[in-house]
Enzyme design. Structure first.
Site, short mmCIF file in Angstrom:
data_model
loop_
_atom_site.label_atom_id
_atom_site.label_comp_id
_atom_site.label_asym_id
_atom_site.label_seq_id
_atom_site.Cartn_x
_atom_site.Cartn_y
_atom_site.Cartn_z
N GLU A 79 43.64 37.95 37.05
CA GLU A 79 44.05 36.57 37.30
C GLU A 79 45.52 36.37 36.91
O GLU A 79 45.92 36.71 35.80
CB GLU A 79 43.19 35.59 36.49
CG GLU A 79 41.72 35.59 36.89
CD GLU A 79 41.47 34.99 38.28
OE1 GLU A 79 42.41 34.40 38.84
OE2 GLU A 79 40.34 35.15 38.78
N ARG A 89 31.14 22.47 38.64
CA ARG A 89 30.15 22.23 39.70
C ARG A 89 28.74 22.28 39.12
O ARG A 89 27.82 21.65 39.63
CB ARG A 89 30.35 23.35 40.73
CG ARG A 89 29.80 23.17 42.09
CD ARG A 89 30.24 24.32 43.01
NE ARG A 89 30.37 25.62 42.34
CZ ARG A 89 29.37 26.44 42.03
NH1 ARG A 89 28.13 26.11 42.31
NH2 ARG A 89 29.61 27.60 41.43
N CYS A 142 35.74 30.20 32.69
CA CYS A 142 36.68 31.33 32.66
C CYS A 142 38.12 30.83 32.59
O CYS A 142 38.92 31.29 31.77
CB CYS A 142 36.47 32.24 33.86
SG CYS A 142 34.90 33.12 33.78
N HIS A 164 38.39 38.83 36.84
CA HIS A 164 37.11 38.44 37.44
C HIS A 164 36.52 39.62 38.21
O HIS A 164 37.26 40.36 38.87
CB HIS A 164 37.30 37.25 38.39
CG HIS A 164 37.02 35.93 37.76
ND1 HIS A 164 37.94 34.91 37.71
CD2 HIS A 164 35.89 35.44 37.16
CE1 HIS A 164 37.40 33.86 37.11
NE2 HIS A 164 36.15 34.15 36.77
N1 PCA Z 1 32.17 33.34 35.12
C1 PCA Z 1 32.38 31.91 35.01
C2 PCA Z 1 32.16 31.59 33.56
C3 PCA Z 1 31.47 32.76 32.98
C4 PCA Z 1 31.61 33.82 33.99
O1 PCA Z 1 31.25 35.01 33.84
C5 PCA Z 1 33.73 31.45 35.57
O2 PCA Z 1 34.25 32.10 36.49
O3 PCA Z 1 34.25 30.44 35.13
#
Ligand code: PCA
Length: 196
Positions: A79, A89, A142, A164
Site C-alpha cells: 500500500e 461497510r 487496515c 494487502h
Molecule cells: N483486512 C481488513 C481488516 C483486517 C483485514 O485483514 C481491511 O482491509 O481493512
C-alpha cells in the site's frame, strides 16, 4: 541484524480464517538482514494499532509491516498511502462501525507509507508472483492501522508499511480471484527481501 515486526489480522466479517495471519505465521524467523517477530492483531479500529505499538515498545523494531486480507484482489499489494478516514461497510470484531469519521482529527488527510513499495512490488513480480502497488488501503481497519502507525512514527527512523493479500482459494466465491497460501508466503518473503 535488523528487526522486523510483522503482523497479520484475525478473521473478520464472518470468515473463519484470515490469509494475512495464515501467511505471516508461516514466515521464517530470519529473512535476509531481518529477524522477524510475528504477531496476530485484532480486526478492531484503534485496538489493532494499539496492539502493534505495545509490541513495538517491547522490542524496538526497525521496520513494522502489517499484512491484511483484501478479498477480491488478484495480487499481493504493498500500500502506498493511508487516509485519515474511517468508514466501515461492516462492523469490526468489536462491533464498531464508524461512518465518514476522521481517524485522528487535525492530522494530515493522508500519509505515505515509508517502506519502498515500488521495489517491493517489483520483487514480488520478479519472483514470478502477482504483485502491484495499491493506491488505496480502503477505509476499514487496515487503513486505520496504517494511518495511526505512520502518524505515530512520523519523523522517527522507524519505517512503516502495509501489504494487502488476496483471499485463499477456499475463501473465494465462484469466479473470484485468490492465491495459494504458499504463493502468498513467497510473495511476502520477496517483498521483505528488499527492505534494505
Ligand atoms: N483486512 C481488513 C481488516 C483486517 C483485514 O485483514 C481491511 O482491509 O481493512
Amino acid at each position: 541484524m535488523k528487526h522486523l515486526l510483522i503482523t497479520g489480522f484475525d478473521p473478520f466479517g464472518g470468515e473463519t480464517i484470515n490469509p494475512s495471519w495464515e501467511a505471516v505465521s508461516r514466515l521464517p524467523e530470519v529473512i535476509g538482514n531481518y529477524r522477524l517477530t510475528r504477531l496476530q492483531i485484532p480486526t478492531v479500529f484503534g485496538l489493532a494499532a494499539k496492539t502493534v505499538l505495545a509490541a513495538a515498545a517491547q522490542d524496538a523494531p526497525d521496520v513494522i509491516l502489517c499484512v491484511g486480507q483484501a478479498g477480491g484482489r488478484d495480487a499481493v499489494t504493498p500500500e502506498r498511502i493511508s487516509i485519515n478516514m474511517a468508514s466501515a461497510r461492516i462492523p469490526d470484531n468489536a462491533g464498531n462501525q464508524p461512518v465518514e469519521a476522521p481517524i485522528l482529527p487535525g492530522a494530515p488527510d493522508g500519509m505515505f507509507s515509508t517502506v519502498p513499495v515500488y521495489a517491493m512490488a517489483g520483487a514480488i513480480t520478479a519472483a514470478g508472483l502477482p504483485g502491484k502497488i495499491s493506491n488505496t488501503a480502503g477505509t476499514f481497519v487496515c487503513n486505520d492501522t496504517l494511518f495511526r502507525l505512520l502518524h505515530h512514527y512520523a519523523g522517527t527512523p522507524v519505517r512503516v508499511g502495509f501489504i494487502h493479500v488476496p483471499w485463499l482459494p477456499e475463501q473465494a466465491k465462484e469466479g473470484a480471484p485468490s492465491m495459494e497460501l504458499d504463493d502468498i508466503v513467497a510473495a511476502l518473503t520477496a517483498a521483505i527481501g528488499v527492505l534494505g
